[in-house]
Design a protein around this motif. Sequence first.
Motif, PDB file in Angstrom:
ATOM      1  N   UNK A   1       0.821  -1.205   0.000  1.00 27.25           N
ATOM      2  CA  UNK A   1       0.000   0.000   0.000  1.00 27.25           C
ATOM      3  C   UNK A   1       0.859   1.262   0.000  1.00 27.25           C
ATOM      4  N   UNK A   2       1.925   1.252   0.801  1.00 24.94           N
ATOM      5  CA  UNK A   2       2.807   2.416   0.843  1.00 24.94           C
ATOM      6  C   UNK A   2       3.589   2.562  -0.464  1.00 24.94           C
ATOM      7  N   UNK A   3       4.046   1.446  -1.007  1.00 22.73           N
ATOM      8  CA  UNK A   3       4.818   1.508  -2.256  1.00 22.73           C
ATOM      9  C   UNK A   3       3.958   1.970  -3.424  1.00 22.73           C
ATOM     10  N   UNK A   4       2.673   1.632  -3.388  1.00 26.59           N
ATOM     11  CA  UNK A   4       1.765   2.078  -4.446  1.00 26.59           C
ATOM     12  C   UNK A   4       1.558   3.588  -4.379  1.00 26.59           C
ATOM     13  N   UNK A   5       1.468   4.116  -3.164  1.00 30.79           N
ATOM     14  CA  UNK A   5       1.268   5.552  -3.007  1.00 30.79           C
ATOM     15  C   UNK A   5       2.565   6.326  -3.148  1.00 30.79           C
ATOM     16  N   UNK A   6       3.664   5.723  -2.653  1.00 29.23           N
ATOM     17  CA  UNK A   6       4.973   6.380  -2.692  1.00 29.23           C
ATOM     18  C   UNK A   6       5.970   5.454  -3.388  1.00 29.23           C
TER      19      UNK A   6
END
Length: 439
Positions: free
Chosen positions: A374-379
């Motif tokens: 989820x974090x890698x998708x956003x950042x």
Amino acid sequence: MKTKKLRLALILASAALLSACGSNGNGADSSSSASPAASGGSGSSGSGGGKVTLTISRWAGPHADDQKEMLKQFEQETGITVKMDDVDYAQLQQKQTLNLSNKTGEYDLVWAQEIWIPEYIKNGYLLPIDDYVKDDSLNPKDFDFADYNPNLIKIVTADGKLYGLPTFIQLPIMVYNKDMLQAEGLTPPKTWDETLAVAKHFHDKGTGIALPAKQGQAAVDVFTSLVRSNGGDYYGTDGKLNLSGQANVEAARFWKDLNAVAMNGSATWHYDEVTKAVQSGQAPIGLTVSGQVGSLEDQANSSVAGKIGYAPLPYSKQPFGTLSVWNWCVAADSKHPKEAYELAAWLTSKETEKAMSLKDGQMPGRQSLFSDPELSAKYPFFPAVGEAMKQADTQPLSADAPKLMDGLATALSAIAVGNTDPQAALAQVQQDMASASGQ
């Protein structure tokens, strides 16, 4: 308003009545207290039987405002009230030092930068927290101490004792425009040689690599990563300064070569200018800092959102990052050290760190979050930062480090503009440091 005597009697009579006591109104950021969570926190009772209010010290700004909102959840879960003393960064260390040195008991938890930690420990301002770490009743369910990046834990450890929990890291990384590289038939560079080749290709076409080559700390942070990626260090195995070692000189020569194929103006640029050059689509490749790369993905203000690739800084033998990190530390004179630690553990728990990252892009101290889908998708820059953190360290934290940083900043600026030989520049800094210490 109930008296202390009556309040104590109520506590002894029934723990359930404690949650019915009125909330403490200290601090505009405090929410109404709720009953302690059944998950095993320390709850709202202090050693004296009264309600616990913790005061934390940190810098002010949007990040602090976001954290205030998050703290309401901690208050609801534990019944502990949290008061935040957030001040301008320029006054933060001075105010912390004044309170901690005078043992005012004002602060329970302080947010301290890595460069302050050695002094704070030496002067007895901080409390070792090893015993608290081992107490499961004080830690969130997802605590997992092993998930803290070990390079960060090393920073807050002295004489085998732990003095803080890390969070909010920064380090330099490389960014590149994937479309611009692909249009030229180039692959994203990783090593020194590959990066020089890509930078030269674009320099020959009128641009080049964007560098933070302005005289200052940014250039020193980049250079330190280059040195360590080549197996070098500023100090020898005997602990003495050894700037003229072969690995260091090779890194300085690479710095000179890289500046020779840099974008026009880079000699006066800091991270801000590098980021803007990439964001506007002018720079095909650049070296900037992790805390700024979020702006490259800002759909409203970036012309390159979704087009940028991220990687650790160019390396000779292996990637290496230069860390800056903030740490939650329990004040030695805290009136509620156990509850203060409980708050530090909550603030740096995986769940809280992820929530803060999703809220404002905070770089966490927990290694697993850099591969969180989820974090890698956003950042999309998170995996690159995580990779750079696997081999990383701070600048030297010795007493003479500030003078060394100033000397290196001057030398690197002279090397960048071609005014001095790299080996001679490092030798001059070595000589100046020796003269300053009377050697």
